[in-house]
Design a protein around this motif. Structure first.
Motif, PDB file in Angstrom:
ATOM      1  N   LYS A 194      -0.366  19.497 -46.544  1.00 22.92           N
ATOM      2  CA  LYS A 194      -0.907  20.825 -46.832  1.00 22.92           C
ATOM      3  C   LYS A 194      -0.717  21.157 -48.309  1.00 22.92           C
ATOM      4  O   LYS A 194       0.285  20.777 -48.915  1.00 22.92           O
ATOM      5  CB  LYS A 194      -0.163  21.844 -45.967  1.00 22.92           C
ATOM      6  N   TYR A 195      -1.672  21.889 -48.861  1.00 23.98           N
ATOM      7  CA  TYR A 195      -1.685  22.350 -50.265  1.00 23.98           C
ATOM      8  C   TYR A 195      -1.967  21.231 -51.262  1.00 23.98           C
ATOM      9  O   TYR A 195      -1.804  21.416 -52.456  1.00 23.98           O
ATOM     10  CB  TYR A 195      -0.379  23.060 -50.662  1.00 23.98           C
ATOM     11  N   MET A 196      -2.391  20.091 -50.802  1.00 28.08           N
ATOM     12  CA  MET A 196      -2.702  18.963 -51.691  1.00 28.08           C
ATOM     13  C   MET A 196      -4.181  19.075 -52.071  1.00 28.08           C
ATOM     14  O   MET A 196      -5.040  18.534 -51.383  1.00 28.08           O
ATOM     15  CB  MET A 196      -2.419  17.652 -50.948  1.00 28.08           C
ATOM     16  N   MET A 205      14.157   8.749 -40.935  1.00 31.61           N
ATOM     17  CA  MET A 205      14.862   9.096 -42.179  1.00 31.61           C
ATOM     18  C   MET A 205      13.876   9.200 -43.346  1.00 31.61           C
ATOM     19  O   MET A 205      13.932  10.144 -44.136  1.00 31.61           O
ATOM     20  CB  MET A 205      15.941   8.042 -42.469  1.00 31.61           C
ATOM     21  N   GLN A 206      12.950   8.228 -43.455  1.00 23.52           N
ATOM     22  CA  GLN A 206      11.947   8.265 -44.529  1.00 23.52           C
ATOM     23  C   GLN A 206      11.065   9.498 -44.389  1.00 23.52           C
ATOM     24  O   GLN A 206      10.749  10.163 -45.376  1.00 23.52           O
ATOM     25  CB  GLN A 206      11.075   7.008 -44.486  1.00 23.52           C
ATOM     26  N   LEU A 207      10.666   9.796 -43.158  1.00 18.07           N
ATOM     27  CA  LEU A 207       9.811  10.950 -42.897  1.00 18.07           C
ATOM     28  C   LEU A 207      10.516  12.249 -43.283  1.00 18.07           C
ATOM     29  O   LEU A 207       9.923  13.118 -43.934  1.00 18.07           O
ATOM     30  CB  LEU A 207       9.422  10.971 -41.408  1.00 18.07           C
ATOM     31  N   GLY A 256       6.185  22.029 -53.442  1.00 15.04           N
ATOM     32  CA  GLY A 256       5.216  23.013 -52.956  1.00 15.04           C
ATOM     33  C   GLY A 256       4.206  22.439 -51.981  1.00 15.04           C
ATOM     34  O   GLY A 256       3.214  23.087 -51.658  1.00 15.04           O
ATOM     35  N   LEU A 257       4.433  21.231 -51.506  1.00 15.54           N
ATOM     36  CA  LEU A 257       3.542  20.598 -50.535  1.00 15.54           C
ATOM     37  C   LEU A 257       4.236  20.553 -49.187  1.00 15.54           C
ATOM     38  O   LEU A 257       5.452  20.653 -49.101  1.00 15.54           O
ATOM     39  CB  LEU A 257       3.174  19.182 -50.993  1.00 15.54           C
ATOM     40  N   GLU A 258       3.434  20.377 -48.123  1.00 15.57           N
ATOM     41  CA  GLU A 258       4.015  20.407 -46.787  1.00 15.57           C
ATOM     42  C   GLU A 258       3.381  19.339 -45.909  1.00 15.57           C
ATOM     43  O   GLU A 258       2.164  19.233 -45.841  1.00 15.57           O
ATOM     44  CB  GLU A 258       3.757  21.799 -46.191  1.00 15.57           C
ATOM     45  N   LEU A 259       4.212  18.552 -45.255  1.00 12.73           N
ATOM     46  CA  LEU A 259       3.748  17.532 -44.326  1.00 12.73           C
ATOM     47  C   LEU A 259       3.355  18.222 -43.022  1.00 12.73           C
ATOM     48  O   LEU A 259       4.125  19.010 -42.482  1.00 12.73           O
ATOM     49  CB  LEU A 259       4.886  16.531 -44.074  1.00 12.73           C
ATOM     50  N   LEU A 260       2.148  17.950 -42.544  1.00 17.22           N
ATOM     51  CA  LEU A 260       1.647  18.601 -41.334  1.00 17.22           C
ATOM     52  C   LEU A 260       1.837  17.705 -40.124  1.00 17.22           C
ATOM     53  O   LEU A 260       1.695  16.498 -40.219  1.00 17.22           O
ATOM     54  CB  LEU A 260       0.159  18.918 -41.480  1.00 17.22           C
ATOM     55  N   ASP A 261       2.100  18.347 -38.974  1.00 14.48           N
ATOM     56  CA  ASP A 261       2.225  17.537 -37.782  1.00 14.48           C
ATOM     57  C   ASP A 261       1.508  18.103 -36.560  1.00 14.48           C
ATOM     58  O   ASP A 261       1.327  17.403 -35.581  1.00 14.48           O
ATOM     59  CB  ASP A 261       3.696  17.248 -37.455  1.00 14.48           C
TER      60      ASP A 261
END
Length: 186
Positions: free
Chosen positions: A6-8, A45-47, A58-63
């Motif tokens: 997100k936000y990319m 752990m990497q995730l 300021g970015l967010e990983l979406l799931d």
């Protein structure tokens, strides 16, 4: 494995994501706006580390599925309006639906439910931002801008611009020129 972020929304964001991946020893196959494709799955752990590092930037990983679909819609619109040389000749609804492989009504309902505005309103906001950019660059006149941005007329562009910004395109352009003159006089 595909990751959605997100936000990319810019080339700078893409570079930042690549850098974060490389710090973790992860080599992506592709990095596009809002999406990264990896050859292998990430460990928990990497995730977790990636999620934490992206959040600092300021970015967010979406799931969840809805968030991923909304980010895809937003990225298609941003890329279409800000990064392609020419807007598509087909309806935006057909273009978005075709790119995502979903019925447009389904996409529009999810987008409106979560974002609180319609896809069309989101497109208009981005088109007006692009028009502002083109006015500031001063390379095209208003007629050329309205043609480039697929408005039916200069009047249509002007009305939409005023609705969104509260200013006419000409007044907006003159504000920029006044600011430039004021800076030169300092």
């Amino acid at each position: 494995m595909k990751l959605f972020i997100k936000y990319m929304v810019s080339l700078r964001c893409k570079m930042m994501v690549k850098e974060e991946l490389h710090k973790l020893g992860i080599h992506p196959m592709t990095v596009d706006l809002g999406m990264v494709e990896l050859a292998e799955d990430l460990s928990e752990m990497q995730l977790l580390r990636l999620k934490t590092n992206l959040k600092k930037s300021g970015l967010e990983l979406l799931d969840d599925k809805k968030s991923i679909i909304i980010e895809k819609i937003k990225n298609i619109i941003v890329e279409m309006i800000h990064y392609s040389d020419e807007l598509p000749k087909v309806n935006y609804s057909d273009y978005i639906s075709e790119h995502l492989g979903y019925d447009y009504t389904y996409l529009a309902n999810i987008f409106s439910e979560v974002k609180g505005i319609t896809i069309q309103q989101f497109i208009i906001l981005h088109k007006i931002e692009k028009v502002k950019e083109l006015l500031i660059y001063d390379e095209l006149n208003l007629t050329e801008i309205s043609y480039k941005m697929h408005y039916s007329s200069v009047a249509h562009l002007s009305n939409q611009f005023k609705k969104v910004t509260g200013l006419t395109p000409t007044f907006y352009k003159n504000l920029k020129n006044k600011r430039k003159k004021n800076l030169e006089n300092i």
